[in-house]
Design a protein around this motif. Structure first.
Motif, PDB file in Angstrom:
ATOM      1  N   LYS A 210      -0.898   2.135  30.966  1.00 15.01           N
ATOM      2  CA  LYS A 210      -0.598   0.808  30.826  1.00 15.01           C
ATOM      3  C   LYS A 210       0.167   0.490  31.833  1.00 15.01           C
ATOM      4  O   LYS A 210      -0.493  -1.110  31.904  1.00 15.01           O
TER       5      LYS A 210
ATOM      6  N   ILE B 230       1.688 -10.236  31.339  1.00 15.56           N
ATOM      7  CA  ILE B 230       2.943 -10.807  30.680  1.00 15.56           C
ATOM      8  C   ILE B 230       4.493  -9.919  32.535  1.00 15.56           C
ATOM      9  O   ILE B 230       4.711  -8.938  32.705  1.00 15.56           O
TER      10      ILE B 230
ATOM     11  N   LEU C 157      10.227  -5.426  25.716  1.00 16.33           N
ATOM     12  CA  LEU C 157       9.997  -4.126  24.929  1.00 16.33           C
ATOM     13  C   LEU C 157       9.515  -3.377  25.577  1.00 16.33           C
ATOM     14  O   LEU C 157       9.288  -3.358  26.216  1.00 16.33           O
TER      15      LEU C 157
ATOM     16  N   LYS D  14       7.958   0.043  25.889  1.00 14.62           N
ATOM     17  CA  LYS D  14       6.144   0.521  25.515  1.00 14.62           C
ATOM     18  C   LYS D  14       6.243   1.693  26.398  1.00 14.62           C
ATOM     19  O   LYS D  14       5.959   1.813  27.542  1.00 14.62           O
TER      20      LYS D  14
ATOM     21  N   GLY E 205      -2.427   2.288  19.925  1.00 14.86           N
ATOM     22  CA  GLY E 205      -2.164   2.401  18.239  1.00 14.86           C
ATOM     23  C   GLY E 205      -1.162   1.711  18.065  1.00 14.86           C
ATOM     24  O   GLY E 205      -0.613   1.688  16.593  1.00 14.86           O
TER      25      GLY E 205
ATOM     26  N   TYR F  38       9.378  -9.632  25.762  1.00 14.92           N
ATOM     27  CA  TYR F  38       9.175  -9.575  24.498  1.00 14.92           C
ATOM     28  C   TYR F  38       8.993 -11.019  23.762  1.00 14.92           C
ATOM     29  O   TYR F  38       9.383 -11.910  23.724  1.00 14.92           O
TER      30      TYR F  38
ATOM     31  N   HIS G  83      -2.162 -12.458  19.110  1.00 12.25           N
ATOM     32  CA  HIS G  83      -3.448 -11.291  19.837  1.00 12.25           C
ATOM     33  C   HIS G  83      -4.789 -12.056  19.803  1.00 12.25           C
ATOM     34  O   HIS G  83      -5.516 -11.940  18.898  1.00 12.25           O
TER      35      HIS G  83
ATOM     36  N   HIS H 103       2.013  -3.921  14.015  1.00 14.40           N
ATOM     37  CA  HIS H 103       1.027  -3.546  15.824  1.00 14.40           C
ATOM     38  C   HIS H 103      -0.181  -3.056  15.278  1.00 14.40           C
ATOM     39  O   HIS H 103      -1.190  -2.561  15.929  1.00 14.40           O
TER      40      HIS H 103
ATOM     41  N   LEU I  13      -2.536 -11.400  25.071  1.00 17.73           N
ATOM     42  CA  LEU I  13      -1.187 -12.423  23.900  1.00 17.73           C
ATOM     43  C   LEU I  13      -1.085 -13.547  24.151  1.00 17.73           C
ATOM     44  O   LEU I  13      -0.752 -13.930  25.483  1.00 17.73           O
TER      45      LEU I  13
ATOM     46  N   GLU J 223      -4.134  -4.760  27.319  1.00 14.58           N
ATOM     47  CA  GLU J 223      -4.492  -3.228  27.844  1.00 14.58           C
ATOM     48  C   GLU J 223      -5.495  -3.810  27.507  1.00 14.58           C
ATOM     49  O   GLU J 223      -6.332  -4.988  26.818  1.00 14.58           O
TER      50      GLU J 223
ATOM     51  N   ILE K   5       1.827 -13.170  15.518  1.00 19.54           N
ATOM     52  CA  ILE K   5       1.498 -11.761  15.027  1.00 19.54           C
ATOM     53  C   ILE K   5       2.367 -11.214  13.739  1.00 19.54           C
ATOM     54  O   ILE K   5       2.716  -9.784  13.593  1.00 19.54           O
TER      55      ILE K   5
END
Ligand code: ADP
Length: 459
Positions: free
Chosen positions: A116, A131, A156, A158, A164, A202, A208, A235, A277, A288, A439
């Motif tokens: 990512k 973002i 956020l 990550k 997933g 965030y 999405h 998610h 997003l 991604e 979402i």
């Protein structure tokens, strides 16, 4: 054209690939684990080879077993499906070293998009909006705090090598970030074998929306419009649709152009998806790229009339894409419900068991991609997806009405439980019907639905 394909996967996607091969007159061999000996893909394929025990690490995730299976059966290519080794550059390389065509992009593209941090940098350099967040991987908590101060909370964390929807943590302020950082790092290490993290702003009320692309090995690429996958639980997508209720032609064109800039920047070949997003003002940000076929590809097939898996095979054969961007037309509306063997009344706990009777729905505008049959016992060792019901209509409402009919008609009896009751309630929920969701919608609706179910059972 390819002559013989090894299918390095299972479940509904293995069946889907068998069908595409047969539509093109290509032979196919299914690689199966001991738990999948009685699978539908094994029955439908031209040949099948057992590659090891149920444990994925010793079968579907074990390159030597898969490559040997391809070589002893005389395959010239390998289709990885989704999940398992589909985004593993080492597997793609190993296939190439054994003169097997990997049906997907190059290992280099997979490497760039599999991380990512690198993905964000690469896309940003190509002019794709990302973002606000860390430049690359975070080297320390201090750096995380510094980045968060400059972009503002909430943020956020990550896992850079994640997937997933696992291992992400929201922090509302600095003290939460300080607490979340070590936990997120340890979680990422445990789940993905590497603790690298990135940090992003965030975004609270986003949808999405993802763009499907196809690119051939001669430098030509097109996009096939968007899929809206805002209906997610933890998610994970559960209902997807195309087109998005909030994307008009002009926005689609802008998102598509962005996606194609990304594709060209990494010399991408084959089918892929750039995920974005989107905020309520229509601003979109890359999150991604999935370098493989996706579970929700049928909704795009339904509205474009194109067969994506056939195109994957044709592109891997070296064929040129015969379509120009102007030839891609979006017609009507399609919705997909992922039917999982889970009990929605018990917090979606996996609930597999022998299927006594399986009677899929049919009729106008209904497609079912599934590996079920009456008497089948889905193994408990793998993911819980047992069927995808896809409906098409001239309008979104018609597609939703057909989905209601299809979900009502669908018979799956036995000890197995499915997510159908929840999805039936959801597609008739006025908020979902209105198309005005984010979402967070499923979590909110789930709360309401549980209360309603509890009231009904007391009554
Ligand atoms: P994964 O690879 O684990 O699936 P993604 O980056 O694709 O992770 O994100 C999965 C989901 O998490 C998104 O569809 C969205 O619902 C949520 N998400 C990801 N990034 C953000 C963000 N910056 N702000 C809000 N939600 C996010």
């Amino acid at each position: 054209m390819l002559q013989k394909v090894l299918i390095a996967n299972r479940g509904e996607i293995a069946v889907r690939i068998v069908r595409a091969c047969h539509d093109l007159g290509i032979q196919c061999v299914v690689a199966f684990s001991e738990a999948d000996r009685n699978s539908l893909a094994v029955r439908l394929a031209d040949e099948a080879v057992c590659i090891g025990p149920a444990t994925p690490g010793r079968s579907y995730l074990h390159p030597p077993a898969l490559i040997s299976a391809a070589l002893i059966t005389g395959c010239d290519s390998v289709h990885p499906g989704y999940g398992f080794l589909s985004e593993n550059p080492y597997f793609a390389e190993a296939c190439a070293e054994c003169n097997l065509i990997f049906i997907g992009p190059s290992p280099e593209s997979m490497r760039l998009m599999g991380d990512k941090a690198i993905g964000r940098q690469t896309m940003s350099a190509a002019g794709v909006p990302i973002i606000p967040g860390s430049e690359g991987e975070l080297s320390s908590l201090d750096e995380a705090v510094e980045v968060a101060r400059s972009i503002g909370y909430p943020v956020l964390l990550k896992p850079s090598g994640g997937g997933g929807g696992r291992g992400m943590r929201v922090a509302q302020d600095e003290s939460e970030l300080q607490r979340a950082f070590p936990t997120a790092r340890a979680e990422a290490e445990g789940a993905f074998g590497r603790g690298d993290l990135i940090l992003e702003r965030y975004l609270p009320h986003v949808r999405h929306v993802e763009i499907q692309v196809l690119a051939d090995s001669h430098g030509h690429s097109i996009h096939l419009g968007e899929r809206d996958c805002s209906a997610q639980r933890r998610h994970q997508k559960i209902v997807e649709e195309a087109p998005s209720p909030v994307v008009d032609e002009a926005l689609r064109a802008r998102m598509g152009e962005s996606a194609l800039r990304g594709v060209q920047a990494i010399n991408y070949v084959n089918a892929g998806t750039l995920e974005f997003l989107m905020d309520p003002d229509g601003h979109f940000y890359f999150i991604e790229m999935n370098t493989r076929i996706q579970v929700e590809h049928p909704v795009t097939e339904s509205v474009t009339g194109l067969d994506l898996v056939k195109w994957q095979l044709r592109i891997a054969s070296g064929e040129r894409l015969t379509l120009e961007q102007k030839d891609v037309r979006i017609r009507g509306h399609a919705i997909e419900c992922r039917i999982n063997a889970e009990d929605p009344e018990r917090d979606f706990l996996p609930a597999t068991g022998e299927v006594e009777v399986y009677l899929p729905p049919g009729g106008p505008g209904v497609r079912v991609d599934s590996h079920l049959y009456s008497g089948y016992m889905p193994p408990g060792s793998y993911d819980s997806l047992i069927a995808k019901i896809i409906t098409w209509g001239d309008t979104r409402d018609e597609a939703l009405d057909r989905m209601r009919r299809a979900l009502t008609e669908c018979v799956i009896t036995g000890k197995i439980k499915t997510t159908i009751p929840f999805q039936l309630a959801m597609i008739d929920d006025p908020a979902f019907r209105s198309g005005n969701i984010s979402i967070h919608y499923v979590a909110d609706f789930l709360r309401e639905w549980k209360e309603r179910e509890a009231t009904v059972s007391i009554a």
